[in-house]
Design an enzyme around this catalytic site. Structure first.
Site, mmCIF file in Angstrom:
data_model
loop_
_atom_site.group_PDB
_atom_site.id
_atom_site.type_symbol
_atom_site.label_atom_id
_atom_site.label_comp_id
_atom_site.label_asym_id
_atom_site.label_seq_id
_atom_site.Cartn_x
_atom_site.Cartn_y
_atom_site.Cartn_z
ATOM 1 N N GLU A 1 0.870 -1.175 0.000
ATOM 2 C CA GLU A 1 0.000 0.000 0.000
ATOM 3 C C GLU A 1 0.904 1.220 0.000
ATOM 4 O O GLU A 1 1.668 1.432 0.938
ATOM 5 C CB GLU A 1 -0.905 0.039 1.222
ATOM 6 C CG GLU A 1 -1.842 1.241 1.223
ATOM 7 C CD GLU A 1 -2.402 1.561 2.590
ATOM 8 O OE1 GLU A 1 -2.482 2.760 2.928
ATOM 9 O OE2 GLU A 1 -2.727 0.622 3.332
ATOM 10 N N CYS B 1 -3.599 7.592 4.830
ATOM 11 C CA CYS B 1 -3.414 7.170 3.443
ATOM 12 C C CYS B 1 -4.681 7.371 2.629
ATOM 13 O O CYS B 1 -4.624 7.489 1.408
ATOM 14 C CB CYS B 1 -3.008 5.701 3.395
ATOM 15 S SG CYS B 1 -1.497 5.315 4.296
#
Length: 517
Positions: free
Chosen positions: A257, A296
């Site tokens: 990620e 994020c």
């Protein structure tokens, strides 16, 4: 000198042999604890986890491992107050922001505990129905998923020291795979304390859960073909992991990620002040300020029809102006600090870069800090930028390429729906996009158009105003990850998360043998 936190490897607590890296309070500037991983016998640590931890976990059924997750959740729940104190001191987060990390991690554990219950006493998962290999159903093929006989290495980011651990560890442990976590150094204290509490409670078999605090040097060198690695962080570090010998030659499974220019899009046909318009303004302001924008999944780009650009700038700025910034210990403060001085410098540099192609609509520098010294505290006010016209939206490449990991977003006007979707895709793959509007058909069509370039599409219409879970909130029932720039990884998504920790095989046998499974 502050306390040196120990690492838990090979079933015992081991201190690094170095002086350690200090962790600081980002608001007060005081040293809190130190972490160090120098001189650790990593080969033995990985071997112990694979052989002892893995064997012990695989001997249990999914239901029994689900019970372990439930027990971990109870241990963490009993120590929540300590975790909140650590988060305030080490991450500079206000209570509500700490809850996203701490309570979010506990909720994820409880969710996977319940999912594991549904899998019962099995030790493998069937994948589909048996398939005939001939005219008669005597000899068939049954695909099965069995736990990988390796270790799961987690290299985590600084912004979620609790949730970042448990959202990965819950499906790994439920699958029967031991975990070694390497938290980001800056906020490793909370991760280490949680692991310590679980270890002290004797919840897990020896070798099932380990923690290494400090440098990650040498960790990747220990990986073997049946291990897995999950990384959350920068694209640069992700590239190094993907190029490592263990991945390139040993085919160690990897989940990444990375960066993400997440979007919020107000569909055409809405008026200034409409319910959908106000929902967008509210969610953008919230996402910019929760955890000081250090998520994020935070909104980085906000797309609105060109005719609504001024009204949107005004509505979002009005909400941001009410945000009090400073010491999270002060009850009047609604947004705490960035995690450290390096992150503060990074945000300032990113802002300067974006300002070369965008104008300031709401200046974070105008927020006076509450109960914090500007010379010491790593605080920055929320800043909304804008590119002015739809024509400039095409030319402002930095807006679509540069992620400022802080309370910063850019308002981007568009000409029509096709232009809006094209601009959103300029992010080259993101974790999440949120859509705002009141026309169900238009929302559904836009969601499908963006689905291929996003891990999650969050659709907010007036009828779910009070029920939706939030643009940036990662729910364990839904997939987390994204294609392209976002890293190409997948986590969570209910039982889908277990696939990463299992190996798929085809068992070809008689119907009677397959029935014996």
């Amino acid at each position: 000198m502050s306390e040196l936190l120990s690492n838990f490897i090979g079933g015992r607590w081991v201190a690094g042999s170095g002086a350690g890296t200090p962790l600081f309070d980002p608001v007060l500037g005081t040293e809190l604890v130190r972490v160090d991983a120098t001189g650790l016998d990593l080969a033995s640590a990985f071997g112990f986890a694979r052989e002892q931890g893995g064997a012990a976990l695989r001997a249990l059924s999914y239901r029994e491992r689900a019970g372990l997750l439930a027990a971990i959740g109870k241990v963490l729940q009993a120590n929540r107050d300590e975790y909140y104190a650590i988060a305030t001191a080490n991450s500079g987060t206000v209570k509500n922001d700490s809850a996203v990390d701490i309570d979010g991690g506990i909720y994820t554990l409880s969710t996977y505990a319940k999912l594991g219950e549904s899998l019962g006493e099995r030790r493998f998962m069937p994948d589909g129905e048996p398939a005939r290999l001939g005219k008669e159903p005597l000899f068939q093929s049954q695909h099965v998923l069995t736990p990988t006989r390796g270790v799961a290495l987690f290299i985590n980011a600084f912004n979620f020291p609790s949730w970042g651990l448990w959202e990965k560890a819950a499906p790994a442990l439920l699958s029967g795979v031991p975990v070694i976590v390497k938290p980001a150094t800056a906020t490793a204290w909370l991760t280490q304390r949680m692991v310590k509490d679980v270890v002290d409670a004797g919840v897990l078999p020896a070798g099932a859960l380990s923690v290494v605090c400090g440098s990650s040097a040498g960790l990747l060198d220990q990986l073997q073909p049946f291990d897995v690695i999950s990384f959350t962080g920068s694209a640069e570090t992700a590239a190094l992991i993907r190029s490592h010998r263990a991945v390139v030659q040993g085919s160690t499974r990897v989940n990444i990620e990375a960066d993400s220019l997440n979007s919020a899009l107000l569909l055409p046909g809405e008026a200034a002040g409409s319910e959908a318009f106000e929902l967008l303004a509210k969610e953008v302001a919230r996402e910019m300020t929760v955890k000081s924008g250090q998520k994020c999944t935070a909104i980085r780009r906000v797309f609105v029809p060109e005719a609504l650009y001024g009204a949107a700038a005004e509505a979002i700025s009005a909400r941001l102006a009410k945000t009090t910034v400073g010491n999270p210990r002060n009850e009047a403060v609604r947004m705490g600090s960035l995690v450290n001085r390096a992150q503060l410098n990074s945000v300032r540099e990113g802002l300067a870069l974006l300002k070369q192609q965008a104008t300031v609509l709401h200046d974070g520098a105008g927020h006076a800090l509450v109960d914090a010294d500007p010379a010491v505290a790593c605080c920055v006010g929320p800043t909304l930028l804008g590119v002015g016209t739809a024509a400039q939206s095409d030319a402002a490449d930095r807006v679509h390429d540069t992620e400022v990991f802080g309370p910063v977003a850019t308002l981007v006007p568009y000409r029509d729906a096709a232009h809006a979707l094209a601009l959103v895709r300029r992010g080259q793959g993101s974790l999440v996009a949120s859509l705002y509007g009141s026309d169900p058909k238009a929302l559904a069509a836009a969601a499908l158009e963006l689905a291929d370039s996003h891990g999650r599409v969050h659709v907010i219409s007036p009828d779910v105003a009070a029920q939706h879970t939030g643009h940036g909130n990662v729910m364990p029932q839904s997939l987390h990850g994204g294609p392209g720039r976002a890293g190409g990884g997948e986590e969570l998504g209910g039982l889908r998360a277990l696939n990463f920790y299992h190996r798929r095989s085809a068992l070809q046998a008689s119907t009677e043998v397959l029935a014996a499974l």
